[in-house]
Enzyme design. Structure first.
Site, PDB file in Angstrom:
ATOM      1  N   THR A  17       0.727  -1.179   0.042  1.00 20.25           N
ATOM      2  CA  THR A  17       0.136   0.087   0.010  1.00 20.25           C
ATOM      3  C   THR A  17       1.047   1.156  -0.012  1.00 20.25           C
ATOM      4  O   THR A  17       1.966   1.233   0.306  1.00 20.25           O
ATOM      5  CB  THR A  17      -0.862   0.266   1.303  1.00 20.25           C
ATOM      6  OG1 THR A  17      -0.163   0.348   2.449  1.00 20.25           O
ATOM      7  CG2 THR A  17      -1.696  -1.154   1.365  1.00 20.25           C
ATOM      8  N   ASP A  18       0.191   2.482  -0.208  1.00 17.86           N
ATOM      9  CA  ASP A  18       0.663   3.878  -0.180  1.00 17.86           C
ATOM     10  C   ASP A  18       0.516   4.292   1.486  1.00 17.86           C
ATOM     11  O   ASP A  18       0.108   3.325   2.121  1.00 17.86           O
ATOM     12  CB  ASP A  18       0.258   4.683  -1.107  1.00 17.86           C
ATOM     13  CG  ASP A  18      -1.311   4.853  -1.023  1.00 17.86           C
ATOM     14  OD1 ASP A  18      -2.035   4.508   0.236  1.00 17.86           O
ATOM     15  OD2 ASP A  18      -2.057   5.244  -1.809  1.00 17.86           O
ATOM     16  N   ALA A  19       0.893   5.378   1.604  1.00 18.52           N
ATOM     17  CA  ALA A  19       0.876   5.791   3.047  1.00 18.52           C
ATOM     18  C   ALA A  19      -0.618   5.900   3.596  1.00 18.52           C
ATOM     19  O   ALA A  19      -0.758   5.768   4.547  1.00 18.52           O
ATOM     20  CB  ALA A  19       1.468   7.203   3.151  1.00 18.52           C
ATOM     21  N   VAL A  22      -3.973   2.479   0.867  1.00 18.32           N
ATOM     22  CA  VAL A  22      -4.621   2.048  -0.590  1.00 18.32           C
ATOM     23  C   VAL A  22      -3.576   1.153  -1.274  1.00 18.32           C
ATOM     24  O   VAL A  22      -2.538   1.780  -1.481  1.00 18.32           O
ATOM     25  CB  VAL A  22      -4.984   3.238  -1.204  1.00 18.32           C
ATOM     26  CG1 VAL A  22      -5.517   2.980  -2.509  1.00 18.32           C
ATOM     27  CG2 VAL A  22      -6.185   4.188  -0.266  1.00 18.32           C
TER      28      VAL A  22
END
Length: 138
Positions: A17-19, A22
């Site tokens: 995921t991103d930060a 997501v």
């Protein structure tokens, strides 16, 4: 061969995921690749043994992806694999990634080419690669 697509489970981890939690778009490519590899394994194909015995391997030739909805941290996903077309030196797979609740997140078409690794050129897929599969009927 069954008309039911092969399915491989995936859980979303932080590394996917991103930060914001997501799933990062490139992570979907890994999920799709793992499912195709597990599909081959389920068909009795050991990719390393295949490469060593024949000098051939499968490489992604093209991809088309539709990102429909995002996957999120800790989601339980299912990645499906189905043969759409089998040519002399390539296979077109239809793949999808969905949540356990049935929500479709990603739709993909992936063409893999059989490649002679010494020459880095397309090569015919051995007719007996997958026992019981008749490529002419896909």
């Amino acid at each position: 061969m069954s008309s039911v697509p092969f399915a491989w489970p995936v859980r979303v981890y932080w590394e996917d995921t991103d930060a914001g939690g997501v799933v990062y778009h490139a992570s979907y490519l890994r999920f799709l690749e793992r499912a195709r590899s597990e599909w081959l394994r389920a068909q009795g194909v050991d990719q390393m043994a295949f490469k060593e015995a024949t000098g051939l391997a499968f490489m992604v030739r093209s991809m088309e992806l539709d990102f429909l909805r995002p996957a999120l941290l800790d989601d339980e996903l299912s990645v499906t694999v189905a043969i759409k077309e089998w040519r002399a030196a390539s296979i077109l797979f239809g793949q999808a990634i969905g949540r356990a609740d049935g929500t479709e997140l990603v739709r993909a078409q992936v063409r893999v080419a059989c490649v002679d690794l010494r020459r880095m050129r397309p090569a015919p897929i051995p007719a007996d690669l997958i026992p019981g599969l008749d490529p002419s009927k896909t």
